[in-house]
Design a protein around this motif. Structure first.
Motif, mmCIF file in Angstrom:
data_model
loop_
_atom_site.group_PDB
_atom_site.id
_atom_site.type_symbol
_atom_site.label_atom_id
_atom_site.label_comp_id
_atom_site.label_asym_id
_atom_site.label_seq_id
_atom_site.Cartn_x
_atom_site.Cartn_y
_atom_site.Cartn_z
ATOM 1 N N TYR A 262 0.764 -1.126 0.008
ATOM 2 C CA TYR A 262 0.121 0.012 -0.047
ATOM 3 C C TYR A 262 1.030 1.117 0.075
ATOM 4 O O TYR A 262 0.462 2.202 -0.850
ATOM 5 C CB TYR A 262 -0.975 -0.139 1.316
ATOM 6 N N LYS A 266 1.339 4.204 -2.878
ATOM 7 C CA LYS A 266 1.175 5.388 -2.518
ATOM 8 C C LYS A 266 2.134 6.346 -2.927
ATOM 9 O O LYS A 266 2.213 7.508 -3.369
ATOM 10 C CB LYS A 266 0.838 5.681 -1.107
ATOM 11 N N CYS A 267 3.480 5.738 -2.579
ATOM 12 C CA CYS A 267 4.655 6.615 -2.933
ATOM 13 C C CYS A 267 4.648 6.759 -4.215
ATOM 14 O O CYS A 267 5.082 7.966 -4.918
ATOM 15 C CB CYS A 267 5.881 5.923 -2.608
#
Length: 355
Positions: A262, A266-267
């Motif tokens: 996750y 997200k990065c």
């Protein structure tokens, strides 16, 4: 067999002396002391009293109970008479009584007051006879203040009837309080029910005591059940905590992996967003001509960088070929560099002097 007899004897001694903090092992280990207690059990009771002393104690307790009962009877009668006088005084504020009735209650009140004073003035057998008199009064002087004998005699003749009326009134009041529905019934029926009132009150008292005992037992059972419930609940909580910890340890790796995926996603989204913002800033800051010029400059610098890298590689290869000669070549190169530096310095000095 002997052991069984000694155990039976020990139990008999323990039951004969319940106040002693002893065990069967103590009696078995001390046979002489056990024999002494067995001998004493024939002369004393369970409380440690000898049989003659116990008889005297029972006799004294019986006499004390009889004296208490006699005192309670006299005290109850005295309080009832005082209550009759107080009720008569209270009724005088509402209705006027007959002269004979007033004389009766005045005589009764005066006799009660004088009897009370005599009781305080007349010392008992436990008090010395040489005690100082209160206000110089004696029992004989106070007795002289009694009403005339004829009035006292009339009061005594009428007292049982008035006392019976007063007690009957109080009993009817008690009966009405116990059963308010019986208040409107006839006097004869109330008298019959009044005769059964002690049995009813005794049954009520017994029922109240049984309910109280049952309530105490229920309270004890409730405390025991509460303690058991709390213990079971604590065990269940500990078991649940253990299960939660075990399950958490098993799924922790999977949770960590999903969290890492996750955060990576997200990065990546954040990086793409930053790039998009950079492109948007570039588009807002530079025109197409400037961007083309920057691209040409970048291409030229890239070409120069490649040329420099190629030259660097060639120089590194030449330097590597010189390193084959070893330490002597390095010394010779250093000497050559020094000589060139001296030549340059002297050439500069010669040029300066020539000028």
């Amino acid at each position: 067999m002997l052991l069984y007899i000694s155990e039976c004897n020990g139990r008999f001694i323990l039951s004969a002396f319940p106040l002693c903090q002893l065990t069967e092992e103590d009696l078995i280990q001390n046979p002489l002391f056990c024999r002494l207690l067995a001998t004493l059990s024939q002369h004393v009771d369970r409380t440690g009293l000898t049989l003659p002393l116990k008889k005297e104690l029972e006799k004294a307790e019986k006499e004390l109970r009889s004296q208490k009962l006699a005192w309670l009877r006299l005290e109850s009668l005295h309080r009832i008479l005082q209550e009759m006088v107080q009720e008569h005084r209270f009724s005088q504020h509402h209705t006027a009584a007959a002269p004979a009735e007033d004389t009766f209650y005045v005589t009764l009140e005066r006799c009660l007051l004088i009897a009370r004073c005599v009781r305080h003035l007349d010392p008992s057998s436990t008090v010395g006879q040489d005690q100082p008199l209160i206000l110089g009064l004696s029992a004989e002087k106070v007795l002289n203040q009694l009403p005339p004998q004829q009035e006292v005699w009339r009061m005594k003749q009428r007292l049982p009837i008035e006392l019976q009326k007063h007690l009957k009134k109080k009993l009817f009041t008690l009966l009405s309080y116990y059963q308010p529905d019986w208040e409107n019934e006839s006097e004869g029926l109330r008298c019959v029910k009044l005769s059964k009132l002690p049995e009813l009150l005794e049954s009520e008292r017994s029922r109240a005591e049984s309910l109280s005992e049952k309530n105490r037992e229920n309270h004890t059972v409730l405390q025991h059940q509460t303690h058991s419930y709390l213990s079971e609940l604590l065990e269940c909580m500990q078991l649940l905590q253990t299960l939660v910890l075990d399950l958490r340890l098993k799924v922790q790796k999977e949770l960590d992996r999903k969290k890492i995926e996750y955060f990576e996603a997200k990065c990546e989204i954040g990086i793409q967003k930053i790039r998009a913002e950079m492109f948007e800033v570039q588009l807002d800051s530079y025109t197409p001509d400037k961007i083309a010029a920057h691209q040409k400059i970048t291409e030229k610098l890239t070409a120069q960088l490649k040329t420099c890298q190629v030259e660097k590689q060639s120089l590194e290869s030449r330097l590597a070929s010189f390193e084959i000669y070893g330490r002597e070549f390095e010394i010779l190169a250093q000497e050559y560099s020094r000589l060139r530096q001296e030549v340059a310095t002297k050439s500069w000095a010669l040029k300066e002097f020539t000028v």
